[in-house]
Structure formats: C-alpha cells, structure tokens
Design a protein around this motif. Structure first.
Motif, PDB file in Angstrom:
ATOM      1  N   LYS A 236       0.771  -1.154   0.187  1.00 51.05           N
ATOM      2  CA  LYS A 236       0.079  -0.068   0.020  1.00 51.05           C
ATOM      3  C   LYS A 236       0.952   1.325   0.024  1.00 51.05           C
ATOM      4  CE  LYS A 236      -3.813  -2.407   0.416  1.00 51.05           C
ATOM      5  NZ  LYS A 236      -4.852  -2.445  -0.940  1.00 51.05           N
ATOM      6  N   PHE A 237       1.917   1.156   0.861  1.00 50.60           N
ATOM      7  CA  PHE A 237       2.843   2.318   0.663  1.00 50.60           C
ATOM      8  C   PHE A 237       3.288   2.714  -0.643  1.00 50.60           C
ATOM      9  CE2 PHE A 237       3.091   2.193   5.340  1.00 50.60           C
ATOM     10  CZ  PHE A 237       3.511   3.873   5.487  1.00 50.60           C
ATOM     11  N   GLU A 238       3.754   1.726  -1.472  1.00 48.13           N
ATOM     12  CA  GLU A 238       4.025   2.037  -2.843  1.00 48.13           C
ATOM     13  C   GLU A 238       2.979   2.418  -3.779  1.00 48.13           C
ATOM     14  OE1 GLU A 238       7.445  -0.549  -5.888  1.00 48.13           O
ATOM     15  OE2 GLU A 238       6.791  -1.506  -3.743  1.00 48.13           O
ATOM     16  N   LEU A 239       1.734   1.768  -3.472  1.00 51.63           N
ATOM     17  CA  LEU A 239       0.563   2.242  -4.412  1.00 51.63           C
ATOM     18  C   LEU A 239       0.340   3.739  -4.240  1.00 51.63           C
ATOM     19  CD1 LEU A 239      -1.566  -0.841  -3.921  1.00 51.63           C
ATOM     20  CD2 LEU A 239      -0.336  -0.172  -6.126  1.00 51.63           C
ATOM     21  N   ALA A 240       0.449   4.125  -2.987  1.00 45.43           N
ATOM     22  CA  ALA A 240       0.217   5.683  -2.620  1.00 45.43           C
ATOM     23  C   ALA A 240       1.270   6.555  -2.954  1.00 45.43           C
ATOM     24  CB  ALA A 240       0.008   5.551  -0.893  1.00 45.43           C
ATOM     25  N   ASP A 241       2.527   6.261  -3.535  1.00 45.57           N
ATOM     26  CA  ASP A 241       3.747   6.849  -3.767  1.00 45.57           C
ATOM     27  C   ASP A 241       2.992   8.169  -4.409  1.00 45.57           C
ATOM     28  OD1 ASP A 241       6.093   7.887  -3.961  1.00 45.57           O
ATOM     29  OD2 ASP A 241       6.564   7.016  -5.925  1.00 45.57           O
ATOM     30  N   ARG A 242       3.497   9.339  -4.214  1.00 46.15           N
ATOM     31  CA  ARG A 242       2.981  11.000  -4.379  1.00 46.15           C
ATOM     32  C   ARG A 242       1.337  11.152  -4.243  1.00 46.15           C
ATOM     33  NH1 ARG A 242       4.921  10.991 -10.518  1.00 46.15           N
ATOM     34  NH2 ARG A 242       4.128   8.699 -10.318  1.00 46.15           N
ATOM     35  N   GLY A 243       0.793  10.114  -3.527  1.00 40.74           N
ATOM     36  CA  GLY A 243      -0.437  10.433  -3.236  1.00 40.74           C
ATOM     37  C   GLY A 243      -0.744  10.409  -1.813  1.00 40.74           C
ATOM     38  N   THR A 244      -1.988  10.083  -1.159  1.00 38.00           N
ATOM     39  CA  THR A 244      -2.158   9.734   0.185  1.00 38.00           C
ATOM     40  C   THR A 244      -2.433   8.385   0.571  1.00 38.00           C
ATOM     41  OG1 THR A 244      -3.019  12.215   0.033  1.00 38.00           O
ATOM     42  CG2 THR A 244      -3.777  10.765   1.814  1.00 38.00           C
ATOM     43  N   LEU A 245      -1.646   7.891   1.857  1.00 41.94           N
ATOM     44  CA  LEU A 245      -2.004   6.920   2.507  1.00 41.94           C
ATOM     45  C   LEU A 245      -2.921   7.117   3.827  1.00 41.94           C
ATOM     46  CD1 LEU A 245      -1.488   3.844   2.456  1.00 41.94           C
ATOM     47  CD2 LEU A 245       0.474   4.328   4.265  1.00 41.94           C
ATOM     48  N   PHE A 246      -4.293   6.375   3.687  1.00 40.17           N
ATOM     49  CA  PHE A 246      -4.892   6.560   4.809  1.00 40.17           C
ATOM     50  C   PHE A 246      -4.921   5.470   5.859  1.00 40.17           C
ATOM     51  CE2 PHE A 246      -9.685   6.208   6.503  1.00 40.17           C
ATOM     52  CZ  PHE A 246      -9.532   6.719   7.509  1.00 40.17           C
TER      53      PHE A 246
END
Length: 469
Positions: A236-246
């Motif tokens: 999930k951290f990698e998928l959220a790169d440059r975005g937001t992790l909730f």
C-alpha cells in the motif's frame, strides 16, 4: 541519444557472456545515470536477481548453461512485473516472437545501437512505472467514495473550513472520533482538496488485517518470502507514492508494526518483505482512530513517538448525537443514493418520525443511520414512514425528567429496556443542566469546570435541549 531531461534513475542488470558487450552496455547506461550490475551466465543472473532486485534486465538469448529464454521464463514466473529486454547477435523473427510470447518487453539485435539501448531502457522503465500506477488506480477506483461532508450544523461547517485550510498543505492529519462518525469521509475530503488529488488515496484498515499479514499489506513482499506468497506483490505504501495513504484504526496496530511504521514515516523508504531492494516513496499520511491514544500510550499499547509523529494536525469528528440537526439532510442523501444505486422505491419519513429520530442517540452514528434508512427502504419503499414503523430502540429515547428544579432528583429512565450508552447520555444531560444552574448559567465557568472546550460544550447543551440564558 535521449534528452538529459528525460533521464530516469533505476537499477539495471546486464546478462551476457561476452565481456565486451557487458562493458559497452554498462558504459552507455551509466552515462545515462542508471545503476548497473552484471552477470555472465543465466545461473549468476538468477543469483543477482535475488540479491540486487533490479528494475530492468537486458538479457542475452545465447548463454552457456541455462539459456536466455529459460532465464526469461524464470523471471516472468517469479517477478511478473519485471521488464526484460532480450538481446542477441543471432536474432531471427521466430526467436523474437518466442521471446515476446514468453513475456519479454522488447528484442534488440547486436551490434547494439547506443540510442536504441537508451530509448528501450527508458520505455521499459516507464512501462514498469505505469503498471504500478495502474494498480494504484485500480485500488483507488475500488475503494474511493464521494468525499462529501453532509450537514449544516456548526461543527460540520467548521470542519469543512478546517479541511480547506489543511488540505493544500502536506501536513499529516490524525482524525479521531467514535465508530461510524465518518472519519474516512473526512480523510477523502482532505485528499480531494489537496495538491495530490490526481494521485491515489490508498486506504488500509489496520484492524481488519491479521497481524502476520499487515507488513506484507503495507510494504509488499517478494515471491516465496512466506508461506502463501506465490508471487511478488506491491504494498500500500508503494501504491500511494505521490498520493495519500489513509491508515484507518491506527490504534489497533501492534507495537511491532508501529515501530516499523515509525521508521518508514521518518525515512520515506522501506524494503518489501523478503526483499533487499530499498523502495523510496513520497506519501502523505492521514491516520484515524476511535481510541483514546493518550490512554493507549499510558497503558503501553501505543508508541508515544508515533502518536506525536502522526498528530501534526488533529481533527475530531463529532458524533451524530451532537449534530442532530443534520439528520434530515443525511436521511435525504442516503435515500437518493440508495434509490439511484439499487432502484428502491422512494421513501418519506413523516415530520414526527424525523423528530423522534433526532432525539435518538445513534450509538453507531452516521453508519447506523445509513443502515437504518436502507432497512426502511427495503421494508417500506414507496410509503411514508410514521412513528409506528420505528423499532423499539429508537422509540424508547431517553427523556428529561419534568422536575427540572430538583437537581438532586434520581435519573429518569423510560419504561422498557435501555442500554448503557443511553443511560450515560441521559446522566450527562442531567449533570450538565444541574451544573449550569450551579454556575448561574455561565457557560464559560461550566466549560472550565468539566474540562470541555466552549464550542464543544455549546453543542452538547444544544443537543440536549438545555436553555442557555
């Protein structure tokens, strides 16, 4: 040669049994600022794959021992996402077609063209990046809901303004509130108003993932890193790169995982489970919990350093009982949404019914209200819902005793069953009313005495119908 502005960083493995070819390729790619490793046989290539975990492989077809096509098959089986460019001095159409069918990204022939090598490397790495982004987009589409806070109450209006202030920054946000209050909607609203809204918001429910799998879920894993890891997976951290992790329900995360999360939050880099390659990310974190984290810290179940790392900007979502005036708006929104989605017949609640629903405490908050509206749509679609159709728990709303002058009178309980939360709410209302009289109607003195912010106390007094002079 490609323009320098288009250079991409990355780790590339060159597999070729000719020293001259490896030397030439390495020189070309290092000039383009790639990090390069080498292997002269298929067997050593596999060792290097395990050790270095490259982002791209240039692979010669004709190798001593294990040939290039067999190495390609192994790579596609173990690292499906890894792009492979086949190279050969004896190329033919049949070989090229076979390589592409086995999953090769491209096929180039010797003697190698400097420009062709660089262009192919950049295209392959861009393709790999797009695959990651597509996976992130898929997650975004599957999980995102409309980011909308419904209500006209003072608390919700204030929260909307606060969100607009904090959203454009990259500040991390810690959202607190009871279950069902809409913490995830608040998180999505922050993301929607942020500079990252064209990138994914990836949500993780920390309470729903088994302890033994949460590291894999967050950081990803390599194939074979644990029982059941049949292929590599991006976290999930990698998928959220440059975005937001909730990170929802952050208070349910184990101390062991908290320690790893803290390190990653500080450094913004990590390794996948079972891997050695460092993955760098740029992630904004929004966390939420229904727990009192300060109490959890005092009990030793939550890290104090993680708490203060997350709590850059705290936001508390009020329970539904403190904004009963929003209930009619929420009812209408849920009806419209459910009718549109499931084709239910329209439904109407009578004014008397809505008044009773506004007096109910809604221990499950907005989520409970939504589920109740859906149940009414299923049962009474096309009709008007009167008080006679309400369930006992809503009809048996606690009432305030008539003798308001006797502050020492015993707590009034309605006939029938009453749960603990309802009894506690009734007691709180009577207590605040008595204390307000004790302080001659001074809300400031009452707020100081009970340790509440004046705005929060005003909401409570309004919710309980307590008159303020």
């Amino acid at each position: 040669m490609s323009n320098s502005s288009k250079k991409r960083s990355g780790k590339i493995l060159i597999v070729d049994d000719e020293d001259g070819i490896r030397y030439s390729l390495k020189g070309i790619l290092e000039d383009e600022e790639f990090y390069v490793t080498e292997a002269e046989t298929g067997e050593k290539a596999i060792e290097s794959l395990e050790e270095d975990q490259p982002d791209l492989v240039f692979l010669d077809i004709w190798l001593p021992g294990m040939d290039g096509l067999n190495v390609l098959e192994y790579i596609k089986k173990e690292w499906e996402w890894l792009p492979v460019v086949m190279i050969s001095g004896h190329g033919n159409i049949e070989t090229a077609v076979s390589a592409i069918k086995k999953g090769a990204f491209d096929f180039i022939e010797k003697p190698l063209s400097l420009e062709k090598v660089v262009i192919t490397a950049n295209k392959a790495l861009e393709f790999s990046r797009l695959q990651t982004e597509n996976e992130a987009l898929k997650t975004r589409i599957e999980t995102e809901q409309p980011a909308r806070l419904t209500g006209v109450s003072e608390s919700i209006s204030s929260m909307r303004e606060t969100i607009k202030q904090v959203a454009p920054t990259d500040a991390w946000v810690l959202i607190t509130g009871e279950n069902g209050t809409g913490k995830e909607i608040v998180a999505r609203s922050i993301h929607a108003f942020s500079k990252r809204n064209d990138k994914p918001l990836v949500a993780v429910n920390c309470a729903a993932i088994p302890e033994e799998l949460i590291e894999s879920e967050l950081f990803g894993h390599e194939k074979g890193s644990f029982t059941g890891a049949e292929k590599a997976q991006i976290g999930k951290f990698e998928l959220a790169d440059r975005g937001t992790l909730f990170l929802d329900e952050i208070g349910d995360m184990s101390l062991k995982t908290q320690a790893k999360i803290l390190r990653i939050l500080q450094e913004q880099r990590f390794e996948r489970v079972g891997g050695r390659k460092t993955v760098n990310v740029d992630v904004r974190v929004i966390a939420a919990t229904n727990k009192n984290l300060l109490q959890e810290i005092s009990e030793g179940s939550f890290r104090e350093d993680l708490y203060y790392r997350l709590k850059v900007f705290p936001l508390e979502v009020p329970p539904l009982r403190e904004r009963a005036g929003d209930i009619p708006l929420l009812i209408n929104e849920f009806i419209e949404r459910l009718v549109r989605r499931h084709g239910f017949k329209q439904l109407e609640f009578s004014p008397e019914t809505i008044k009773i629903m506004q007096n109910y405490q809604w221990p499950g908050n907005v989520r409970e209200l939504k589920n109740f509206v859906e149940r009414m749509l299923i049962m009474y679609g096309g009709k008007v819902v009167g008080p006679d159709k309400l369930p006992p728990e809503i009809l048996q709303t606690p009432a305030v005793a008539e003798d308001k002058d006797d502050s020492s009178s015993t707590l009034f309980l309605p006939e029938g069953e009453i749960d603990f939360k309802q009894a506690r709410t009734e007691f709180e209302a009577r207590f605040l009313e008595a204390k307000l009289k004790e302080f001659d109607g001074s809300v400031s003195k009452l707020a100081e005495a009970v340790g509440l912010e004046r705005s929060s106390l005003y909401r409570k007094l309004k919710t309980y119908g307590i008159q303020i002079d």
